[in-house]
Motif scaffolding. Structure first.
Motif, mmCIF file in Angstrom:
data_model
loop_
_atom_site.group_PDB
_atom_site.id
_atom_site.type_symbol
_atom_site.label_atom_id
_atom_site.label_comp_id
_atom_site.label_asym_id
_atom_site.label_seq_id
_atom_site.Cartn_x
_atom_site.Cartn_y
_atom_site.Cartn_z
ATOM 1 N N GLN A 38 0.853 -1.180 0.000
ATOM 2 C CA GLN A 38 0.000 0.000 0.000
ATOM 3 C C GLN A 38 0.896 1.239 0.000
ATOM 4 O OE1 GLN A 38 -3.044 0.013 3.132
ATOM 5 N NE2 GLN A 38 -2.677 -2.159 3.438
ATOM 6 N N ILE A 39 0.401 2.323 -0.575
ATOM 7 C CA ILE A 39 1.165 3.566 -0.559
ATOM 8 C C ILE A 39 1.089 4.181 0.833
ATOM 9 C CG2 ILE A 39 1.326 5.912 -1.475
ATOM 10 C CD1 ILE A 39 0.210 4.878 -4.103
ATOM 11 N N VAL A 40 2.247 4.500 1.394
ATOM 12 C CA VAL A 40 2.317 5.218 2.661
ATOM 13 C C VAL A 40 2.652 6.672 2.340
ATOM 14 C CG1 VAL A 40 3.393 5.375 4.926
ATOM 15 C CG2 VAL A 40 3.110 3.144 3.836
ATOM 16 N N GLN A 41 1.742 7.574 2.674
ATOM 17 C CA GLN A 41 1.933 8.985 2.361
ATOM 18 C C GLN A 41 3.107 9.561 3.158
ATOM 19 O OE1 GLN A 41 0.022 10.605 0.132
ATOM 20 N NE2 GLN A 41 -1.387 8.904 -0.246
ATOM 21 N N VAL A 42 3.782 10.537 2.553
ATOM 22 C CA VAL A 42 4.872 11.218 3.253
ATOM 23 C C VAL A 42 4.358 11.850 4.542
ATOM 24 C CG1 VAL A 42 6.462 13.169 3.122
ATOM 25 C CG2 VAL A 42 6.252 11.609 1.186
ATOM 26 N N SER A 43 3.167 12.429 4.498
ATOM 27 C CA SER A 43 2.609 13.058 5.702
ATOM 28 C C SER A 43 2.402 12.038 6.807
ATOM 29 C CB SER A 43 1.277 13.742 5.372
ATOM 30 O OG SER A 43 0.337 12.807 4.866
ATOM 31 N N GLU A 44 2.070 10.773 6.450
ATOM 32 C CA GLU A 44 1.907 9.737 7.467
ATOM 33 C C GLU A 44 3.252 9.391 8.099
ATOM 34 O OE1 GLU A 44 -1.584 6.815 6.351
ATOM 35 O OE2 GLU A 44 -0.315 7.097 4.595
ATOM 36 N N PHE A 45 4.300 9.324 7.276
ATOM 37 C CA PHE A 45 5.635 9.083 7.828
ATOM 38 C C PHE A 45 6.006 10.182 8.824
ATOM 39 C CE2 PHE A 45 6.686 6.324 4.085
ATOM 40 C CZ PHE A 45 7.107 5.224 4.811
ATOM 41 N N VAL A 46 5.748 11.427 8.451
ATOM 42 C CA VAL A 46 6.113 12.546 9.321
ATOM 43 C C VAL A 46 5.340 12.468 10.632
ATOM 44 C CG1 VAL A 46 6.077 15.059 9.547
ATOM 45 C CG2 VAL A 46 6.772 14.023 7.388
ATOM 46 N N ASP A 47 4.045 12.189 10.553
ATOM 47 C CA ASP A 47 3.239 12.059 11.773
ATOM 48 C C ASP A 47 3.748 10.912 12.636
ATOM 49 O OD1 ASP A 47 1.612 14.165 11.168
ATOM 50 O OD2 ASP A 47 0.037 12.960 10.246
ATOM 51 N N GLU A 48 4.119 9.805 12.012
ATOM 52 C CA GLU A 48 4.592 8.647 12.766
ATOM 53 C C GLU A 48 5.940 8.908 13.431
ATOM 54 O OE1 GLU A 48 5.514 5.079 14.475
ATOM 55 O OE2 GLU A 48 3.564 5.795 13.809
ATOM 56 N N LEU A 49 6.856 9.524 12.701
ATOM 57 C CA LEU A 49 8.219 9.696 13.207
ATOM 58 C C LEU A 49 8.355 10.841 14.196
ATOM 59 C CD1 LEU A 49 10.124 9.149 9.837
ATOM 60 C CD2 LEU A 49 10.112 7.594 11.793
ATOM 61 N N TRP A 50 7.598 11.927 13.987
ATOM 62 C CA TRP A 50 7.804 13.122 14.808
ATOM 63 C C TRP A 50 6.530 13.657 15.464
ATOM 64 C CZ3 TRP A 50 10.248 12.961 9.846
ATOM 65 C CH2 TRP A 50 11.628 12.717 9.897
ATOM 66 N N GLY A 51 5.385 13.049 15.202
ATOM 67 C CA GLY A 51 4.154 13.513 15.827
ATOM 68 C C GLY A 51 3.786 14.913 15.376
ATOM 69 N N SER A 52 3.322 15.703 16.318
ATOM 70 C CA SER A 52 2.841 17.051 15.995
ATOM 71 C C SER A 52 3.952 18.094 15.972
ATOM 72 C CB SER A 52 1.762 17.470 17.009
ATOM 73 O OG SER A 52 2.296 17.449 18.323
ATOM 74 N N HIS A 53 5.213 17.676 16.171
ATOM 75 C CA HIS A 53 6.323 18.643 16.203
ATOM 76 C C HIS A 53 7.449 18.195 15.275
ATOM 77 C CE1 HIS A 53 4.390 20.630 19.572
ATOM 78 N NE2 HIS A 53 4.275 19.458 20.171
ATOM 79 N N PRO A 54 7.203 18.128 13.969
ATOM 80 C CA PRO A 54 8.263 17.711 13.048
ATOM 81 C C PRO A 54 9.310 18.810 12.910
ATOM 82 C CG PRO A 54 6.331 18.420 11.825
ATOM 83 C CD PRO A 54 5.941 18.434 13.270
ATOM 84 N N PRO A 55 10.548 18.436 12.696
ATOM 85 C CA PRO A 55 11.593 19.455 12.472
ATOM 86 C C PRO A 55 11.457 20.048 11.074
ATOM 87 C CG PRO A 55 12.505 17.258 12.203
ATOM 88 C CD PRO A 55 11.099 17.067 12.681
ATOM 89 N N ASP A 56 12.085 21.177 10.860
ATOM 90 C CA ASP A 56 12.057 21.803 9.538
ATOM 91 C C ASP A 56 12.692 20.901 8.481
ATOM 92 O OD1 ASP A 56 10.847 23.985 10.657
ATOM 93 O OD2 ASP A 56 12.717 25.109 10.931
ATOM 94 N N SER A 57 13.596 20.035 8.929
ATOM 95 C CA SER A 57 14.308 19.158 7.991
ATOM 96 C C SER A 57 13.639 17.801 7.842
ATOM 97 C CB SER A 57 15.751 18.944 8.482
ATOM 98 O OG SER A 57 15.746 18.335 9.773
ATOM 99 N N ALA A 58 12.365 17.700 8.213
ATOM 100 C CA ALA A 58 11.692 16.398 8.224
ATOM 101 C C ALA A 58 11.768 15.708 6.872
ATOM 102 C CB ALA A 58 10.237 16.568 8.662
ATOM 103 N N MET A 59 11.522 16.439 5.792
ATOM 104 C CA MET A 59 11.498 15.832 4.462
ATOM 105 C C MET A 59 12.872 15.271 4.101
ATOM 106 S SD MET A 59 9.544 15.131 1.970
ATOM 107 C CE MET A 59 9.641 14.686 0.233
ATOM 108 N N THR A 60 13.896 16.066 4.322
ATOM 109 C CA THR A 60 15.250 15.628 4.002
ATOM 110 C C THR A 60 15.665 14.440 4.850
ATOM 111 O OG1 THR A 60 15.847 17.896 3.423
ATOM 112 C CG2 THR A 60 17.651 16.362 3.853
ATOM 113 N N THR A 61 15.329 14.485 6.130
ATOM 114 C CA THR A 61 15.678 13.394 7.040
ATOM 115 C C THR A 61 14.991 12.104 6.628
ATOM 116 O OG1 THR A 61 15.897 15.000 8.832
ATOM 117 C CG2 THR A 61 15.751 12.683 9.448
ATOM 118 N N LEU A 62 13.698 12.187 6.259
ATOM 119 C CA LEU A 62 12.974 10.993 5.808
ATOM 120 C C LEU A 62 13.624 10.405 4.568
ATOM 121 C CD1 LEU A 62 10.593 9.032 5.881
ATOM 122 C CD2 LEU A 62 9.257 10.734 4.613
ATOM 123 N N GLN A 63 14.039 11.267 3.643
ATOM 124 C CA GLN A 63 14.704 10.777 2.437
ATOM 125 C C GLN A 63 16.000 10.037 2.786
ATOM 126 O OE1 GLN A 63 15.116 14.413 0.250
ATOM 127 N NE2 GLN A 63 13.053 14.320 -0.615
#
Length: 634
Positions: A38-63
């Motif tokens: 199944q496709i896991v949305q990027v926003s779901e990864f961010v919510d899972e990894l950092w909750g309601s306080h993602p860092p500014d570098s969340a996208m780069t870190t996930l990559q």
């Protein structure tokens, strides 16, 4: 097996352990595995990894995590392929490479064998399924809210498989062999009545009735101490049968019956439905309605409308009366339904049944579980409750035939969630609460519940914090009611806060609401959380409708037309009209009038605040929902 999640996370290839060691990379892999194929949305990864306080570098870190996972685990092993999608990632894993697929297949086959009357085969399959577990699911993996929900689901499936395995062995007469296992389970799950009941039965049929009675005494003590509840009616009946030496399978000579594994006894046959229903009718009259609200306030017109529907003559009808109370989250649908039910409960001498369908949640209550609860409540013995939804529904309709019964079904998501729960006699009445309305349910009469009038909101606030306190600051009380759009749930929440902070003047609370950066933060206290209620509705919307709701919050807080919305959304008016109607059906918008320039719509104050929050959040962290604006994921 390549991937193992039924225990500590493990990845093996050609006898080597290649499981990632970095905690976040393990968390990403675990998330992809439980959502395999199944496709896991990027926003779901961010919510899972950092909750309601993602860092500014969340996208780069996930990559970076995705790159490490590919480089060190997936590409070298060839066990699975990780595909990049425009909005997220998809892990392509064959079923034979992950243990959970084998568990689900064996569990499903075991259940079918049990339903088809082959407990020996069922026991073998279910035992094989349970042997795949090596401990708690994803043990050692840091889990956020989303992954924790999947872990809970896996553990629930394991528990259900264990229950079926015990049932199969009970049918085979393996009572003595089960006693030790059941004692461990009773210790691990002190509030699980089924395990206690199975242990009582196994002990009794092994000639140890005194120990069985002691198990019940201990269970009853725990339930009273922990929950203030007596054991269920089925447990009480089992206890009574032990006291009267009237077990369903009496012990001969103090020895448990011995049955060959090669020639098992067939499943015990339940008596005919009619006999079951006659037996049940002599036992108890169900009275499951939760307590009425002592400070019920307002909604007089809606209450009158509901009671009028309940009182309507059904002489020429062949179906039960069905009334649906619909409205936005927090408007008081359940409160109204229970208040009306308690007022007229004397009209239903054969019983009142209640079920929380949990339609707004991610895990609605299965209809099979609800019907099992209904049947137990009316006195059907546990072993006579059939396994399938259709059989349980038929038995419930048979029992209700000719009786005057009230059924209250709270928080329904759709008509399909309630059809199997309806009695089939005009002497019965069903009340359903729903956020989305149930217009597709044949014969339903709908009562739309709106927010309170200002005077009613002030009265409710006074009942919660004290009328003298409200009278001393009447203007501030009206200001609070207005700030939260007269929504009962919001007023109960702010009232609970003021009741806890007895020294706070109302003007301080009003100022806090007006000056705070996030007014919905003031509506999270004790068991109240208005934002979470909005989340339940919002995340069930189509992504395009979510986007429309967010953008509509930019319109001035007045009525608007589809043409106005189309200008904002940049779409054709007909397409936008369809979106607006869908938002109306979820009570995120309201239809106010049909003027000369078309239908007019309006957004409630709190809905606007919530939609603006979602918009601001995605503006601040665009990678959470619009990853393509920052470039495709790695």
């Amino acid at each position: 097996m390549g991937f193992c999640v039924l225990g500590p996370l493990s990845v093996t290839h050609q006898g080597r352990d290649i499981t990632p060691t970095a905690p976040k990379v393990r968390q990403v892999l675990a998330f992809l595995l439980v959502r395999r194929n199944q496709i896991v949305q990027v926003s779901e990864f961010v919510d899972e990894l950092w909750g309601s306080h993602p860092p500014d570098s969340a996208m780069t870190t996930l990559q970076t995590y995705i790159y490490k996972l590919r480089k060190d685990t997936l590409d070298p092993s060839g066990l699975a392929r990780l595909h990049t999608q425009p909005s997220g990632y998809l892990l392509d894993v064959a079923d034979d490479r992950i243990d959970v697929c084998g568990f689900e297949r064996l569990s499903r086959q075991g259940r079918l064998a049990l339903e088809n009357g082959d407990p020996l085969r069922a026991s073998e399959l279910l035992s094989e399924a349970l042997e795949l577990w090596r401990g708690q699911a994803l043990l050692g993996v840091t889990a956020g809210e989303i992954l924790s929900a999947h872990v809970t689901r896996l553990e629930e499936n394991r528990l259900r498989t264990l229950e079926m395995h015990i049932e199969a062995d009970m049918r085979l007469g393996r009572y003595q062999e089960l006693i030790s296992e059941l004692k461990v389970l009773v210790y691990a799950y002190p509030l699980h009545e089924r395990f206690h009941g199975d242990l009582m039965t196994a002990l009794n049929r092994s000639g140890r009735r005194y120990e069985a009675l002691e198990v019940y005494r201990q269970l009853r003590g725990v339930l009273i101490d922990e929950l203030g509840l007596e054991p269920s009616s089925s447990m009480q009946r089992l206890h009574q049968s032990l006291l009267s030496a009237d077990s369903a399978d009496p012990v001969r000579g103090g020895q448990a019956p011995v049955r060959s594994r090669q020639t098992p006894a067939g499943p015990r046959q339940a008596p005919p439905v009619a006999a079951t229903v006659r037996y049940a009718a002599t036992l108890t009259v169900p009275a499951q309605l939760p307590p009425d609200i002592s400070d019920f306030t307002g909604h007089a017109d809606s209450l009158r409308e509901v009671r009028q529907i309940l009182a309507e003559c059904q002489d020429n009808s062949t179906t039960a009366r069905v009334v649906s109370i619909c409205g936005m989250a927090g408007v008081g649908k359940t409160t109204l339904a229970l208040h009306a039910a308690h007022i007229d409960r004397a009209q239903y001498p054969d019983g009142q049944l209640f079920a929380d369908l949990r339609g707004a949640s991610a895990t609605p209550t299965p209809q099979t579980d609800i019907l099992a609860g209904f049947l137990r409540a009316v006195g059907v013995p546990e072993h006579q409750i059939p396994p399938s939804l259709e059989e349980r529904s038929n038995l419930f309709r048979t029992w209700s035939n000719g009786r005057r019964v009230l059924v209250v079904l709270d928080d329904a998501r759709a008509a399909s969630q309630v059809t199997a729960l309806l009695p089939a006699t005009p002497r019965c009445t069903v009340m359903i609460t729903s956020r989305e309305g149930l217009q597709s349910l044949p014969g339903v009469q709908t009562v739309k519940l709106g927010v309170m009038k200002q005077a009613e909101g002030v009265e409710l606030l006074g009942r919660i914090i004290g009328t003298n306190r409200v009278a001393a600051e009447r203007e501030q009380a009206e200001r609070i009611v207005d700030l939260y759009g007269n929504l009962p749930l919001a007023l109960r929440c702010v009232g609970a806060r003021l009741a806890a902070a007895r020294t706070w003047p109302l003007r301080k609370m009003a100022a806090l609401i007006e000056s705070g950066p996030a007014p919905l933060d003031q509506l999270r206290f004790a068991e109240f959380d208005v934002r979470a209620d909005y989340d339940d509705t919002y995340f069930r919307l189509d992504p395009h409708d979510r986007s429309a709701l967010r953008l509509l919050s930019l319109l001035p807080p007045q009525e608007f037309t589809a043409a106005t919305a189309a200008g904002l959304l940049g779409s054709a008016t007909d397409a936008v009209e369809a979106q607006l109607i869908r938002l109306v059906s979820c009570h995120l918008l309201d239809v106010t009038s049909d003027g000369t320039d078309g239908i007019h719509y309006e957004m409630h104050k709190l809905t606007r605040l919530y939609a603006r929050e979602r918009l601001n959040r995605e503006f601040i962290h665009p990678e959470m929902s619009l990853p393509t604006q920052q470039g495709h994921p790695a």
